[in-house]
Motif scaffolding. Structure first.
Motif, PDB file in Angstrom:
ATOM      1  N   THR A  62      -4.057   1.004  -4.209  1.00 30.54           N
ATOM      2  CA  THR A  62      -3.483   2.354  -4.369  1.00 30.54           C
ATOM      3  C   THR A  62      -3.901   3.415  -3.407  1.00 30.54           C
ATOM      4  OG1 THR A  62      -4.945   2.221  -6.180  1.00 30.54           O
ATOM      5  CG2 THR A  62      -2.601   1.886  -6.500  1.00 30.54           C
ATOM      6  N   ALA A  63      -5.126   2.829  -2.675  1.00 29.42           N
ATOM      7  CA  ALA A  63      -5.608   3.933  -1.736  1.00 29.42           C
ATOM      8  C   ALA A  63      -4.874   3.931  -0.499  1.00 29.42           C
ATOM      9  CB  ALA A  63      -7.166   3.638  -1.512  1.00 29.42           C
ATOM     10  N   PRO A  64      -4.579   5.008   0.111  1.00 30.36           N
ATOM     11  CA  PRO A  64      -4.161   4.861   1.625  1.00 30.36           C
ATOM     12  C   PRO A  64      -4.754   4.436   2.625  1.00 30.36           C
ATOM     13  CG  PRO A  64      -4.655   7.115   1.001  1.00 30.36           C
ATOM     14  CD  PRO A  64      -4.952   6.485  -0.247  1.00 30.36           C
ATOM     15  N   PRO A  65      -4.228   3.957   3.777  1.00 29.06           N
ATOM     16  CA  PRO A  65      -5.067   3.461   5.005  1.00 29.06           C
ATOM     17  C   PRO A  65      -5.536   4.628   5.682  1.00 29.06           C
ATOM     18  CG  PRO A  65      -2.813   3.223   5.389  1.00 29.06           C
ATOM     19  CD  PRO A  65      -2.794   3.652   3.766  1.00 29.06           C
ATOM     20  N   ASP A  66      -6.771   4.473   6.413  1.00 27.64           N
ATOM     21  CA  ASP A  66      -7.407   5.451   7.179  1.00 27.64           C
ATOM     22  C   ASP A  66      -6.529   6.101   8.307  1.00 27.64           C
ATOM     23  OD1 ASP A  66      -9.513   6.163   5.401  1.00 27.64           O
ATOM     24  OD2 ASP A  66     -10.772   4.545   6.384  1.00 27.64           O
ATOM     25  N   SER A  67      -5.492   5.167   8.595  1.00 32.12           N
ATOM     26  CA  SER A  67      -4.629   5.891   9.766  1.00 32.12           C
ATOM     27  C   SER A  67      -4.279   7.286   9.320  1.00 32.12           C
ATOM     28  CB  SER A  67      -3.740   4.752   9.886  1.00 32.12           C
ATOM     29  OG  SER A  67      -2.947   4.420   8.911  1.00 32.12           O
ATOM     30  N   LEU A  68      -4.015   7.398   7.954  1.00 30.54           N
ATOM     31  CA  LEU A  68      -3.704   8.588   7.582  1.00 30.54           C
ATOM     32  C   LEU A  68      -4.849   9.712   7.403  1.00 30.54           C
ATOM     33  CD1 LEU A  68      -0.948   7.657   4.981  1.00 30.54           C
ATOM     34  CD2 LEU A  68      -0.819   7.969   7.099  1.00 30.54           C
ATOM     35  N   GLN A  69      -6.048   9.249   6.936  1.00 33.49           N
ATOM     36  CA  GLN A  69      -7.107  10.295   6.742  1.00 33.49           C
ATOM     37  C   GLN A  69      -7.628  10.574   8.042  1.00 33.49           C
ATOM     38  OE1 GLN A  69     -11.096  10.703   4.246  1.00 33.49           O
ATOM     39  NE2 GLN A  69     -10.457   8.624   4.457  1.00 33.49           N
TER      40      GLN A  69
ATOM     41  N   GLU B 112       0.823  -1.219   0.192  1.00 33.81           N
ATOM     42  CA  GLU B 112       0.061   0.032  -0.080  1.00 33.81           C
ATOM     43  C   GLU B 112       1.024   1.176   0.082  1.00 33.81           C
ATOM     44  OE1 GLU B 112      -2.158  -0.809   3.436  1.00 33.81           O
ATOM     45  OE2 GLU B 112      -0.657   0.097   4.702  1.00 33.81           O
ATOM     46  N   PRO B 113       0.389   2.422  -0.319  1.00 30.37           N
ATOM     47  CA  PRO B 113       1.220   3.721  -0.390  1.00 30.37           C
ATOM     48  C   PRO B 113       1.868   4.009   1.074  1.00 30.37           C
ATOM     49  CG  PRO B 113      -0.926   4.037  -1.691  1.00 30.37           C
ATOM     50  CD  PRO B 113      -0.997   2.537  -0.762  1.00 30.37           C
ATOM     51  N   ALA B 114       3.123   4.335   0.841  1.00 35.08           N
ATOM     52  CA  ALA B 114       3.876   4.998   2.075  1.00 35.08           C
ATOM     53  C   ALA B 114       3.245   6.202   2.551  1.00 35.08           C
ATOM     54  CB  ALA B 114       5.319   4.796   1.831  1.00 35.08           C
TER      55      ALA B 114
ATOM     56  N   LEU C 127      -6.972  -3.555   6.897  1.00 34.12           N
ATOM     57  CA  LEU C 127      -6.475  -4.505   5.731  1.00 34.12           C
ATOM     58  C   LEU C 127      -5.027  -4.459   5.762  1.00 34.12           C
ATOM     59  CD1 LEU C 127      -9.274  -3.360   3.212  1.00 34.12           C
ATOM     60  CD2 LEU C 127      -8.750  -5.532   4.358  1.00 34.12           C
ATOM     61  N   THR C 128      -4.412  -3.598   6.155  1.00 34.01           N
ATOM     62  CA  THR C 128      -2.975  -3.381   6.207  1.00 34.01           C
ATOM     63  C   THR C 128      -2.181  -4.942   6.671  1.00 34.01           C
ATOM     64  OG1 THR C 128      -2.528  -1.056   6.531  1.00 34.01           O
ATOM     65  CG2 THR C 128      -0.815  -2.438   6.966  1.00 34.01           C
ATOM     66  N   SER C 129      -2.829  -5.478   7.749  1.00 32.13           N
ATOM     67  CA  SER C 129      -2.561  -6.704   8.247  1.00 32.13           C
ATOM     68  C   SER C 129      -3.314  -7.753   8.009  1.00 32.13           C
ATOM     69  CB  SER C 129      -1.941  -6.536   9.972  1.00 32.13           C
ATOM     70  OG  SER C 129      -3.465  -5.769  10.332  1.00 32.13           O
ATOM     71  N   VAL C 130      -4.066  -7.700   7.094  1.00 36.34           N
ATOM     72  CA  VAL C 130      -5.130  -8.956   6.885  1.00 36.34           C
ATOM     73  C   VAL C 130      -4.177  -9.830   6.118  1.00 36.34           C
ATOM     74  CG1 VAL C 130      -5.718  -8.240   4.473  1.00 36.34           C
ATOM     75  CG2 VAL C 130      -7.242  -9.354   6.063  1.00 36.34           C
ATOM     76  N   GLU C 131      -4.742 -11.408   6.796  1.00 43.10           N
ATOM     77  CA  GLU C 131      -4.142 -12.625   5.975  1.00 43.10           C
ATOM     78  C   GLU C 131      -4.539 -12.894   4.753  1.00 43.10           C
ATOM     79  OE1 GLU C 131      -2.070 -15.196   5.350  1.00 43.10           O
ATOM     80  OE2 GLU C 131      -1.883 -14.753   7.299  1.00 43.10           O
ATOM     81  N   ASP C 132      -3.470 -12.496   3.762  1.00 47.20           N
ATOM     82  CA  ASP C 132      -3.718 -12.508   2.208  1.00 47.20           C
ATOM     83  C   ASP C 132      -2.701 -13.348   1.341  1.00 47.20           C
ATOM     84  OD1 ASP C 132      -1.401 -10.796   2.414  1.00 47.20           O
ATOM     85  OD2 ASP C 132      -2.207  -9.341   1.479  1.00 47.20           O
ATOM     86  N   LYS C 133      -2.117 -13.968   2.250  1.00 45.85           N
ATOM     87  CA  LYS C 133      -0.901 -14.813   1.395  1.00 45.85           C
ATOM     88  C   LYS C 133      -0.038 -14.090   0.427  1.00 45.85           C
ATOM     89  CE  LYS C 133      -3.004 -19.186   2.200  1.00 45.85           C
ATOM     90  NZ  LYS C 133      -3.363 -20.566   1.913  1.00 45.85           N
ATOM     91  N   GLY C 134       0.055 -12.677   0.621  1.00 43.17           N
ATOM     92  CA  GLY C 134       1.008 -11.693  -0.281  1.00 43.17           C
ATOM     93  C   GLY C 134      -0.089 -11.469  -1.622  1.00 43.17           C
ATOM     94  N   LEU C 135      -1.442 -11.599  -1.540  1.00 45.87           N
ATOM     95  CA  LEU C 135      -2.102 -11.314  -2.801  1.00 45.87           C
ATOM     96  C   LEU C 135      -3.107 -10.303  -2.776  1.00 45.87           C
ATOM     97  CD1 LEU C 135      -3.019 -14.918  -3.463  1.00 45.87           C
ATOM     98  CD2 LEU C 135      -1.391 -13.778  -4.780  1.00 45.87           C
ATOM     99  N   TYR C 136      -2.950  -9.184  -1.784  1.00 48.39           N
ATOM    100  CA  TYR C 136      -3.752  -8.427  -1.571  1.00 48.39           C
ATOM    101  C   TYR C 136      -3.247  -6.838  -1.693  1.00 48.39           C
ATOM    102  CZ  TYR C 136      -7.018  -4.730   0.041  1.00 48.39           C
ATOM    103  OH  TYR C 136      -7.497  -3.417   0.216  1.00 48.39           O
TER     104      TYR C 136
END
Length: 447
Positions: free
Chosen positions: A336-343, A168-170, A324-333
């Motif tokens: 391009t939208a930033p997480p709401d911790s920033l918003q 995800e975007p830094a 969703l930053t730490s969701v279990e995704d096996k590296g497949l998720y």
């Protein structure tokens, strides 16, 4: 009826004249009106769009003066014009740049992987945005990728730093938007940056593939759309669809991927888990390698296990749930939208500028609404706003278009009794009913 500062001052002068003449001034309902706090409205990326005003129909003037934030980079006029060339009736640009970049990044990652196998594409996505030869246009980036060159893509939304290890975007750019005359007043839009460039990944991706001949046997790359044609987030569909379509157009005009044009399979997420799951299943049957979507964070959470089980990639242009930053995704998720911790920080700053005394944060009851609500609460608390000055309310969004409209009458009554002077509404199209209920309950909305 709203009482302006000017009209109140005139009333006080008139009252003084009456007192000098020996007459009494009334202290009934007019006095109550002057002591009842006026409420400023605030919104988020789910409702700060021109299409949102249409949800209020003849009462759209209720949101004049409403302010809010949304992830948004200052978009070049040339890019807006190109979006309109593929979607002539486009009225908003929310997440259009993110949708465009999601498509282009996927194409570049596939070219560098030398394969349309989703797992191989996923291994290249973060690396496409970091530690390589800087490029900005699809045609230039694809040329470098075909020659086996590591690249660092900087697109329309992703222009400061690349992806983190989580995909995800830094960093992000947020716009503060304001409604005026029943639409977003572009003249009042302000932009602010957020995030940390040092959070971008420094890991090296697998060695890039160098294409030496024509098409590769595994081509073409097939993308499946999982965007909100219908449902509560349908107001965001036009810019998302326009961005994705323009990305496909640019990639194919530049020669496609692995010697073949990229294929797009359209699909609706319905802002509904059942609709989205059905669309994902259809895309898997039809051979989609990467699914672009879903629109809402909660929908992505619901379908992600299905996508992972099928060994596909899910790449969203508009998911912002920080969880969703730490969701279990096996590296497949990826997103391009930033997480709401920033918003959350940007929203708290917008609200605090107006100096509110009592704040109510109303959110739809799902991962997006409750997640952002908690982020805002935490940022307000960090700024020194005590828990006695913030009240959190949630509502169950309608299950589908056939369900009865949202009834927020009880919540509106609670807002009024609390004496709030600031109300943040976190929701999609259905949240217009929150604003209607506030007005109907007698809450004085400040314009």
């Amino acid at each position: 009826m709203l009482v302006s500062h000017g009209s109140r001052a005139a009333a006080l002068v008139a009252c003084g004249a009456l007192l000098l003449a020996g007459a009494a001034c009334g202290t009934g309902k007019s006095e109550e009106a002057t002591t009842t706090p006026q409420v400023r409205l605030y919104g988020t990326d789910g409702n700060m769009t021109n299409a949102y005003a249409a949800e209020l129909k003849e009462r759209a003037d209720l949101i004049d003066g409403m302010k809010g934030t949304t992830p948004l980079t200052p978009l070049p006029e040339a890019f807006k014009s190109r979006l309109r060339s593929v979607y002539p009736k486009l009225g908003d640009y929310l997440y259009s740049a993110e949708a465009y970049d999601a498509v282009v990044i996927t194409a570049l990652a596939t070219q560098l992987a030398g394969s349309t196998k989703p797992a191989e594409i996923a291994k290249q996505i973060v690396g496409v945005t970091n530690n390589g030869q800087r490029c900005e246009k699809a045609v230039d980036c694809l040329k470098l990728a075909r020659s086996g060159q590591d690249i660092e893509y900087r697109g329309v939304s992703l222009n400061r730093a690349g992806f983190t290890d989580a995909g995800e975007p830094a960093t992000a750019s947020y716009a503060t938007l304001t409604f005026g005359d029943r639409k977003i007043d572009d003249g009042k839009t302000e932009f602010v940056g957020a995030g940390d460039e040092s959070a971008a990944s420094t890991k090296n991706p697998p060695r890039p593939y160098r294409q030496r001949g024509g098409k590769v046997p595994s081509a073409p790359l097939v993308l499946g759309g999982l965007l909100p044609h219908t449902g509560d987030l349908a107001l965001a569909y036009p810019p998302l669809a326009a961005g994705a379509a323009l990305g496909i157009k640019d990639v194919n005009a530049a020669g496609g991927v692995l010697g073949e044009p990229v294929v797009w399979l359209d699909g609706d997420d319905g802002t509904n888990p059942d609709v989205a799951k059905s669309t994902v299943a259809k895309h898997v049957r039809n051979g989609a390698h990467v699914i672009i979507g879903a629109g809402a964070s909660g929908i992505s959470r619901t379908v992600l296990p299905d996508v992972v089980a099928a060994g596909r990639v899910l790449f969203s242009p508009s998911n912002t749930d920080a969880g969703l930053t730490s969701v279990e995704d096996k590296g497949l998720y990826f997103r391009t939208a930033p997480p709401d911790s920033l918003q959350g920080r940007a929203l708290a700053d917008v609200i605090l500028r107006d100096g509110p005394h009592k704040i109510v944060v109303v959110a739809r009851k799902d991962s997006y609404g409750e997640g952002l609500q908690e982020n805002v609460r935490a940022e307000l608390e960090r700024a020194g706003i005590g828990s006695d000055r913030v009240r959190l309310l949630t509502y169950e969004p309608p299950a589908d278009a056939k369900a009865p409209p949202l009834d927020f009458t009880a919540g509106a009554r609670e807002v009024k009794e609390y004496g709030a002077d600031a109300v943040l509404v976190i929701g999609f199209a259905e949240s217009a009913q929150v604003i209607r209920a506030l007005a109907d309950s007698g809450v004085q909305i400040q314009h």
